[in-house]
Structure formats: C-alpha cells, structure tokens
Design a protein around this motif. Structure first.
Motif, mmCIF file in Angstrom:
data_model
loop_
_atom_site.group_PDB
_atom_site.id
_atom_site.type_symbol
_atom_site.label_atom_id
_atom_site.label_comp_id
_atom_site.label_asym_id
_atom_site.label_seq_id
_atom_site.Cartn_x
_atom_site.Cartn_y
_atom_site.Cartn_z
ATOM 1 N N TRP A 31 10.853 4.089 -11.181
ATOM 2 C CA TRP A 31 11.764 3.167 -10.501
ATOM 3 C C TRP A 31 12.787 2.643 -11.495
ATOM 4 N N SER A 32 14.022 2.531 -11.062
ATOM 5 C CA SER A 32 15.105 2.024 -11.912
ATOM 6 C C SER A 32 16.148 1.378 -11.002
ATOM 7 N N TRP A 33 17.039 0.586 -11.597
ATOM 8 C CA TRP A 33 18.087 -0.046 -10.784
ATOM 9 C C TRP A 33 19.017 0.975 -10.140
ATOM 10 N N PRO A 34 19.415 2.046 -10.863
ATOM 11 C CA PRO A 34 20.219 3.065 -10.174
ATOM 12 C C PRO A 34 19.500 3.672 -8.973
ATOM 13 N N LYS A 35 18.188 3.868 -9.094
ATOM 14 C CA LYS A 35 17.433 4.415 -7.971
ATOM 15 C C LYS A 35 17.412 3.424 -6.815
ATOM 16 N N VAL A 36 17.210 2.155 -7.125
ATOM 17 C CA VAL A 36 17.207 1.124 -6.086
ATOM 18 C C VAL A 36 18.560 1.070 -5.392
ATOM 19 N N ARG A 37 19.642 1.162 -6.170
ATOM 20 C CA ARG A 37 20.984 1.132 -5.568
ATOM 21 C C ARG A 37 21.220 2.346 -4.684
ATOM 22 N N ARG A 38 20.728 3.510 -5.101
ATOM 23 C CA ARG A 38 20.876 4.702 -4.258
ATOM 24 C C ARG A 38 20.137 4.531 -2.933
ATOM 25 N N LEU A 39 18.955 3.985 -3.002
ATOM 26 C CA LEU A 39 18.197 3.738 -1.779
ATOM 27 C C LEU A 39 18.908 2.739 -0.880
ATOM 28 N N ALA A 40 19.436 1.677 -1.490
ATOM 29 C CA ALA A 40 20.093 0.627 -0.707
ATOM 30 C C ALA A 40 21.393 1.112 -0.076
ATOM 31 N N SER A 41 22.043 2.089 -0.703
ATOM 32 C CA SER A 41 23.336 2.553 -0.191
ATOM 33 C C SER A 41 23.215 3.753 0.746
ATOM 34 N N SER A 42 22.007 4.282 0.933
ATOM 35 C CA SER A 42 21.811 5.454 1.786
ATOM 36 C C SER A 42 21.599 5.023 3.234
ATOM 37 N N TRP A 43 22.315 5.663 4.153
ATOM 38 C CA TRP A 43 22.114 5.338 5.561
ATOM 39 C C TRP A 43 20.731 5.738 6.042
ATOM 40 N N ASP A 69 13.172 13.115 -2.815
ATOM 41 C CA ASP A 69 12.906 11.829 -3.473
ATOM 42 C C ASP A 69 11.620 11.270 -2.879
ATOM 43 N N THR A 70 10.525 11.428 -3.614
ATOM 44 C CA THR A 70 9.226 11.072 -3.035
ATOM 45 C C THR A 70 9.086 9.582 -2.775
ATOM 46 N N GLU A 71 9.690 8.739 -3.630
ATOM 47 C CA GLU A 71 9.622 7.294 -3.411
ATOM 48 C C GLU A 71 10.441 6.893 -2.182
ATOM 49 N N LYS A 72 11.596 7.524 -2.012
ATOM 50 C CA LYS A 72 12.419 7.250 -0.837
ATOM 51 C C LYS A 72 11.691 7.658 0.434
ATOM 52 N N VAL A 113 0.838 -1.206 0.000
ATOM 53 C CA VAL A 113 0.000 0.000 0.000
ATOM 54 C C VAL A 113 0.871 1.254 0.000
ATOM 55 N N GLY A 114 1.972 1.229 0.774
ATOM 56 C CA GLY A 114 2.859 2.379 0.824
ATOM 57 C C GLY A 114 3.463 2.727 -0.527
ATOM 58 N N LEU A 115 3.807 1.724 -1.312
ATOM 59 C CA LEU A 115 4.347 1.976 -2.648
ATOM 60 C C LEU A 115 3.243 2.326 -3.642
ATOM 61 N N LEU A 116 2.078 1.703 -3.470
ATOM 62 C CA LEU A 116 0.948 2.007 -4.352
ATOM 63 C C LEU A 116 0.531 3.461 -4.247
ATOM 64 N N ILE A 117 0.623 4.015 -3.045
ATOM 65 C CA ILE A 117 0.146 5.366 -2.819
ATOM 66 C C ILE A 117 0.999 6.400 -3.557
ATOM 67 N N THR A 118 2.226 6.038 -3.976
ATOM 68 C CA THR A 118 3.041 6.965 -4.766
ATOM 69 C C THR A 118 2.660 6.941 -6.240
ATOM 70 N N ARG A 119 1.828 5.977 -6.630
ATOM 71 C CA ARG A 119 1.425 5.839 -8.032
ATOM 72 C C ARG A 119 -0.067 6.042 -8.243
ATOM 73 N N ALA A 120 -0.902 5.544 -7.341
ATOM 74 C CA ALA A 120 -2.355 5.678 -7.455
ATOM 75 C C ALA A 120 -2.849 6.794 -6.541
ATOM 76 N N SER A 121 -4.001 7.354 -6.856
ATOM 77 C CA SER A 121 -4.521 8.469 -6.079
ATOM 78 C C SER A 121 -4.969 8.017 -4.693
ATOM 79 N N PRO A 122 -4.514 8.714 -3.643
ATOM 80 C CA PRO A 122 -4.987 8.402 -2.289
ATOM 81 C C PRO A 122 -6.499 8.511 -2.169
#
Length: 538
Positions: free
Chosen positions: A290-302, A436-439, A127-136
């Motif tokens: 969403w992209s792999w670079p974005k996923v890697r940035r999220l994974a590498s951020s403290w 970064d709204t997804e983050k 639901v948390g990820l859906l809310i960034t794509r579908a209307s609340p």
C-alpha cells in the motif's frame, strides 16, 4: 481479467481496459495447456465441456481444477450454506414460536436483523483487507468457529434484548466470509470458469434457506419440548453443531492465492506453477504494498464507485424477508380474512421454499449461459434480472391481496426468479480489476459492505414487519431499485467501452498498425482482422 497477453507490449493498463468487457469482446479464448495442447492453441468446445468446463481442458489442468474445486468450492459452498442457514433460521424461528416466547409483537424481528447487519458492516472491510495479507486458511475458519459459538448461545435467550446482542456478534464473525470467498475465486479461476462457480457458491446459501425450512419443521414437530426446549431453540443448537466440522475442514485445506507465493500442501509443485501461469496469462496480480500513489489511483478510478453501487442496488432490490410466510400466516388471524382457510406452522415454513428452488434453478442456468454461450459476458444477465424482478414486484404490488389466492401463490413462487445477478457482478469485478489484487478485494468488500449498510436502514422504513402481507412500500421501493440498476449497469458499460476504445487505440499506435478505432468494441474475427492477428489466443 481477460485476454491481456498481447505481443511485445508492456502497456498493462491498456491491456486491462481491453479485457474489461469480458473474453468475448475481443474474441480471446483463455487457454493454458501442456504437451500437445500448447498455450495459444484454440480452445475446443464439446457438449461435456458445456456442462462442466474442465472436460475441455488438457489432463494436467483438469487435475488441477478437480483439486481446487474439491477444496475451495466445497468449503465456500458449505460455509455459505451455514451462514444462510443461520440468517434464515431467525425468520423461521420467529414464525414458529419465538415471536410469542420472546414477546416480539412489534418491529423487533426487523431490528434484530438490522443489528446483525451492523455487526456485519463493522467487521467486513477490516477482514476484506486482512485477507490480502494473511492466509485465508487461518482467517476464515477462525471466524466460522466464532459465529458457530454465538449461534449456539442463541438457543438460551430469555428476551429479545439478549437476542440483539448475540445477533450483533454473529454478524461480526460472519462479516468477511462472502467477499473473501469471491476474492479467492477470482484468484484461481478464468472467466470461462468463475461465473458458474461463483453462482454455485451463492446458491449454496439458498439451499441453506430451503434446508432451514425443513429443519425448522422437523424441529418443531419432533424436538419441541425435548429437555424443556421449544422447537425453535433446537434450530439454533443444530445449526451450531454442524458448523464446527466445516471450520476444521478450512483449517486443514483452504489455500491462499497462487500468486501470493504459498503453495497449498495438497498441490504438487507443477500444479502450483500451472495455477500461477493460468492467472498470469489473464493479467492477475499478486499483492503489492500500500502506498499513497496506490490510494490515489483507487480513489480516482470510476471502478471504485460504480461497481460497488451496482452491487448495492442489486442487493437491496430484492424482497427483504419471507413475504409468502407472512401472507400464509395472515390467514390465521382473528377475524379470519378468508373464513375457512388457514395454514399450519409446517405449511407456513415449507410452502415458501418453492420460491427459493425456482431461484436456484434460474440462477444456475443463467451462470452457465454467462460463462458458456455468452463467453464471459456478465452485463446481459443484470438487465434480464432487473426486468424480471420489476415485473413480479409490480404484479404483487397491485394485485388484490385475497381476491385471487392461486395467482398470489404463483407470484410468490416466481418472485425471485430474476434475483441472480450478484455473483455475476462480483465475477465481473474480478475480471475487470484483476491486475490489482488490493483493488479487487476492496471493491468486492465495499460493494458487499455498503449493500448491508443500506440493508440495515431501509427495511425499517420500507419493509416493516407490520406492513406485511401487503408491503406496498416495499414492492414500490424494489421496483425503483430495478430501474436504478438498469441505469448504473448502462453507465458502467459506456465507460468500459470508452476505456476499451482508448486502450485499443493506444496499443495499435504503439504497434504502428493503425490510429483510428471502431465506434464499438471489436469481437471475434473482427478483432483478429483489425489487429492482423496480433492478439494471442491465450
């Protein structure tokens, strides 16, 4: 995010790091004006504005926030009120006859609550990820309808196994509401506004806790036996009946985020543009693919690890259920621990409500200070809350159970006075990760979700129903978590200050102003002097 608008620079990550500690740390006042109140003008402060921030804003912005508050804050508060009404109802029902009717004499109450948590955990991240794509507007009210129907079905259960199944479905439907609303708040409000609104939203749930106690007492007194139903069964029916109108309100009025491009029908075009401009000046971002670079940035951020950990520790550091209710009920045992002293069901339901009332007053006061006097700083209040909670946990852990009954009452009523930091932690996340709204959505959802993962397991070991009213293991566990919360918050501050120094150094070098940076973050006039007034007061 705070204070990201810097002359002529495109270093977005540097701007983000500069803003991470809150508006006060760079002396940046958030400002969007019109007419004579041009953007960049100093933000005036009045006594009215300290009570409610919109009084210090120009007319166009004041009208915008009046509408946004009327819709988002109203829906969020009423929805969370109902969610917590449902969660508290099971405790009050247990203390008011459900234990006997459903033969819940062992650890079934804790198990039922843990099963609710499993449903809550399973549904939350999707639901948390859906809310960034579908209307609340469609997602959140739809879930509210489902949890209302499941709550209604709870009145008819014949044994605790059926209750288990319904609690799972209720948790699944309620899963996205709380993090989604914090995410929505972060897309509309500035740092001088969001803390108090996040706290109003959260304390609405505590009002639901208070109301549940009175509702259960009224149902037990006035409805018990009506149509052959016990009073505790009527509690679930009433809860479900008042849920539907709030869901319909959400379908009609709840907006998306201004930077996601869809204008709410109740805003004018100028008001929508102003809402977008307010967020852009803070560095807020709309959705990105969403992209792999974005996923890697999220994974590498403290940020992805420490902010959720901070919230997890805070969330699980409070008392798991209603300890005063169990304490009062223990006087009715046979043989009586204190001969001649006993409490009615109404007293068992109502006396613990003082604890919640004290928390509400404390939480609102702290949020106003965080937004106002402390100018957007959140971390001092995490420290304050941890110290207060540790102190009262320690007192209840070591005091004689029946030796000083008035002291026990006072300690129970003050037990949650420091348990207010959660909404401010999520406000901090909205500010630090606003570019970064997804983050931002992921960290809020992860924090809330994993907090409930721990909450689904730990109470079965440290907050056992059978351990009350002593609960020595529970209070010791809570004390340990307050110490951990203190350490985690300190690590976050150290890393934010490190990132801020690096970002400031990078910006100054790019401007050719200086190459050396201070040992501690600049604030107020110091930052202006160091940067030669190169930071806009936005």
């Amino acid at each position: 995010m705070t204070g990201k608008h810097v002359h002529g620079l495109g270093h977005e990550h540097d701007h983000a790091a500069l803003s991470e500690l809150g508006a006060a740390d760079l002396g940046i006042a958030h400002r969007v004006g019109d007419g004579s109140d041009a953007p960049g003008a100093p933000l005036r402060s009045t006594w009215f504005g300290r009570l409610w921030d919109t009084w210090d804003l120009p007319p166009a912005e004041r009208r915008l926030l009046f509408k946004v508050d009327a819709v988002i804050l109203t829906f969020a508060s009423l929805g969370y009120f109902l969610k917590n009404l449902d969660q508290t109802n099971i405790d009050n029902a247990y203390l008011s006859g459900m234990e006997e009717d459903l033969s819940m004499y062992g650890n079934q109450l804790v198990t039922a609550k843990s099963i609710w948590t499993v449903g809550y955990v399973v549904g939350q991240i999707p639901v948390g990820l859906l809310i960034t794509r579908a209307s609340p507007r469609w997602v959140i009210p739809s879930l509210e309808v489902v949890w209302g129907l499941m709550t209604l079905s709870s009145y008819a259960v014949k044994d605790y196994r059926a209750l288990y199944a319904l609690r799972f479905l209720v948790g699944l439907a309620e899963s996205g509401f709380y993090p989604a609303m914090h995410y929505l708040l972060g897309g509309w409000y500035t740092p001088r506004e969001i803390g108090k609104r996040a706290m109003i939203f959260w304390t609405a749930g505590s009002v639901g806790t208070i109301f549940s106690g009175f509702l259960q007492a009224a149902a037990y007194t006035n409805l018990s036996g009506v149509n052959g139903l016990a009073g505790w069964r009527w509690l679930f029916i009433i809860d479900a009946i008042i849920t539907l109108p709030i869901a319909l309100f959400g379908f009609a009025f709840l907006p998306g985020l201004p930077l996601q491009g869809t204008k709410a029908w109740w805003l004018s075009h100028d008001e929508h543009d102003l809402a977008c401009e307010r967020m852009r000046r803070l560095g807020r971002a709309g959705k990105t693919p969403w992209s792999w670079p974005k996923v890697r940035r999220l994974a590498s951020s403290w940020h992805t690890y420490l902010f959720p950990l901070c919230y997890i520790v805070w969330n699980n550091g409070g008392v798991s259920t209603n300890p005063m209710g169990y304490y009062l009920k223990s006087f009715n045992a046979s043989p009586a621990p204190v001969p001649g002293r006993s409490y009615t069901v109404a007293q068992i339901d109502n006396y613990p409500l003082v604890t919640t009332t004290v928390l509400i007053v404390s939480a609102l006061f702290m949020a106003w200070q965080s937004d106002g006097v402390f100018r957007g700083r959140r971390w001092p209040f995490i420290y304050i809350g941890a110290v207060l909670t540790f102190s009262f946990d320690a007192a209840l852990r070591f005091i004689s159970l029946y030796g000083n009954i008035p002291a026990h009452f006072a300690l129970y009523w003050l037990l949650n006075v420091g348990n207010f930091a959660g909404p401010l932690i999520f406000s901090w996340v909205n500010e630090v990760c606003g570019d970064d709204t997804e983050k931002r959505a992921l960290i809020i959802t992860l924090g809330n979700d994993l907090a409930y993962v721990v909450g689904a397991v730990a109470p079965n070991f440290v907050w056992k129903t059978t351990d009350y009213p002593l609960a020595h293991k529970g209070y010791t566990y809570s004390m340990c978590l307050q110490g951990i919360l203190f350490v985690v918050t300190t690590v976050i501050l150290v890393l934010l200050r490190r990132d801020q120094r690096k970002a400031l150094s990078s910006l100054l070098e790019a401007e050719g102003l200086a190459t050396d940076t201070p040992d501690t973050p600049l604030s107020g006039s110091e930052a202006d002097e160091k940067e030669g007034k190169h930071v806009d007061k936005v």
